[in-house]
Design an enzyme around this catalytic site. Structure first.
Site, mmCIF file in Angstrom:
data_model
loop_
_atom_site.group_PDB
_atom_site.id
_atom_site.type_symbol
_atom_site.label_atom_id
_atom_site.label_comp_id
_atom_site.label_asym_id
_atom_site.label_seq_id
_atom_site.Cartn_x
_atom_site.Cartn_y
_atom_site.Cartn_z
ATOM 1 N N PHE A 28 0.848 -1.198 0.000
ATOM 2 C CA PHE A 28 0.000 0.000 0.000
ATOM 3 C C PHE A 28 0.880 1.244 0.000
ATOM 4 C CE2 PHE A 28 -2.256 3.567 1.880
ATOM 5 C CZ PHE A 28 -3.414 3.569 1.118
ATOM 6 N N LYS A 73 2.900 9.773 8.396
ATOM 7 C CA LYS A 73 2.143 9.375 9.590
ATOM 8 C C LYS A 73 2.698 9.865 10.929
ATOM 9 C CE LYS A 73 -0.865 5.816 7.820
ATOM 10 N NZ LYS A 73 -0.540 5.229 6.530
ATOM 11 N N ASP A 110 9.323 2.642 1.709
ATOM 12 C CA ASP A 110 8.170 3.389 2.215
ATOM 13 C C ASP A 110 8.050 3.109 3.719
ATOM 14 O OD1 ASP A 110 5.679 4.310 2.986
ATOM 15 O OD2 ASP A 110 4.603 3.480 1.256
#
Ligand SMILES: *Cc1c(COP(=O)(O)O)cnc(C)c1O
Length: 405
Positions: free
Chosen positions: A138, A254, A225
């Site tokens: 993702f 995040k 990532d």
């Protein structure tokens, strides 16, 4: 024990209907605890999806942000923002890399990484660069990042997808070699050190080391990532550091700003000078409020030993879950409990989306991802007593769900 909302309706008829929401509206929080608008309290084992690094209303973060808001929130990149340099210097020091680009979200950081990889190729005379990506990955929901994502549900309805991706399974170096051997257009591999949305799937350290060697041998960029697994969550600053490797490009977001939107792309020497003035930019990226949030988050994490806390409390939580679900693990009803530090996935042998609501009713916030995986990504300030409380609320509900026909 009920989430019925007698006082305030948790509904939003004018907000676009893009999320399957619970009938809960949170009002405020303190530490790892949050309260909804009706006064019901919850233990927060989700942290706003791995965002609220310092929990809620942190005594050191709040005054710093108040100070910043009263001085300047946004100035724009026509001018220098001194805390961009401060945060970049810190990220460089923690990662062993060299330069940073700032943006505001995870997909934006990944978008920048994909642009870096393509330009890296073009600068070498590769007209149609290709990037290796992974099954179940993702990377976000822009057109390019959803194309890199390995989930047909996220891609459905948004074709034509961006081309130039080669997809392989994780932890299988032979598949990667087979998929790329003899292809001169490959410029990068792009992956999560621990897949988050895909179900908390860790890349094995041996695989990461083999991948690093292959990237060096073939002059590919290694792009990790770390949007979800980074920023101390696993007990090291970045999850790939458990394998002792250093990537060439590392998107972050995040947890970086403890809830203030901050994204970053950290680059090593191979990627640090690819972008030149005019190649990339974003209005909000690196704004004074975001940079202050990033600088203070890292400062407080260091001061309060939160890496060590994430490792210790994460191991405690992992052990507690293993113990409480020992019978289910033995029978195969719980397939696996995986992850590292405070990024834990409990993989059940059946879909378990219903647990999200059931846990909330019982005062615990969690998420379920990849249909069968309970994901725990709490604030890094969680303590052992709170971890025990997570186990005590979650595990009986898991058992009940597994026993139901
Ligand atoms: C959440 C996430 C993203 C996307 O971040 P947004 O801020 O939602 O755009 C990208 N990659 C990973 C690994 C993520 O977990």
């Amino acid at each position: 024990m009920t989430v019925a909302s007698p006082k305030i309706e948790a509904s939003s008829p004018h907000v676009m209907n893009t999320y399957g929401r619970l009938p809960i509206a949170l009002s405020h929080g303190q530490g790892c605890r949050v309260w909804d608008v009706n006064g019901k309290s919850y233990l927060d084992a989700l942290g706003g999806i791995a965002v609220n690094t310092l929990g809620h209303n942190h005594a050191k973060l709040v005054p710093a942000l108040q100070d910043q808001i009263s001085k300047i929130i946004h100035s724009c990149n026509y001018y220098h923002v001194p805390n961009q340099e401060a945060l970049a210097k810190k990220l460089v020091e923690l990662s062993g890399m060299t330069n940073v680009f700032f943006c505001s979200t995870g997909l934006e950081a990944n978008e920048a990484a994909l642009k870096l990889a393509r330009k890296f190729g073009h600068d070498k005379g590769i007209e149609r660069p290709e990037i290796v990506v992974y099954e179940k990955a993702f990377h976000g929901r822009s057109i390019a990042t959803l194309s890199a994502t390995g989930n047909p549900k996220i891609q459905a309805g948004f074709g034509p997808l961006v081309e130039g991706f080669i997809r392989v399974p994780i932890n299988d170096i032979d598949s990667l070699k087979q998929a790329t051997d003899g292809n001169p257009n490959v410029v990068a591999v792009f992956f999560e050190a621990i897949q988050g949305e895909g179900g908390v799937n860790p890349m094995q350290p041996d695989y990461l080391r083999a991948l690093r060697a292959l990237c060096d041998e073939r002059d590919w960029l290694m792009m990790v990532d770390e949007v979800q697994c980074g920023m101390g969550r696993t007990g090291k600053w970045f999850a790939h550091q458990w394998a002792g490797i250093v990537p060439d490009v590392m998107p972050l977001a995040k947890g970086l700003g403890s809830g203030v939107p901050v994204g970053a792309v950290v680059a090593g020497p191979k990627a640090a000078n690819i972008f030149q003035p005019g190649n990339h930019g974003t209005t909000f990226g690196g704004n004074p409020l975001a940079m202050r949030a990033g600088v203070e988050t890292i400062r407080i994490m260091e001061e309060d030993g939160l890496l060590e806390n994430a490792a210790r409390v994460g191991a405690h939580l992992h052990r507690g879950l293993m113990k409480a679900l020992a019978a289910e693990l033995a029978s195969g009803a719980v397939r696996e409990i995986r992850g590292q530090g405070l990024m834990i996935g409990v993989d059940l042998a059946k879909p378990c989306g219903a647990l999200v609501q059931q846990c909330a009713e019982n005062g615990l916030l969690i998420s379920v991802t990849a249909d069968t995986v309970v994901r725990l990504v709490p604030p890094l300030i969680m303590n052992e007593a709170e971890a025990d409380e997570v186990v005590n609320i979650l595990c009986p509900l898991v058992q009940k769900l597994l026993q139901a026909p």
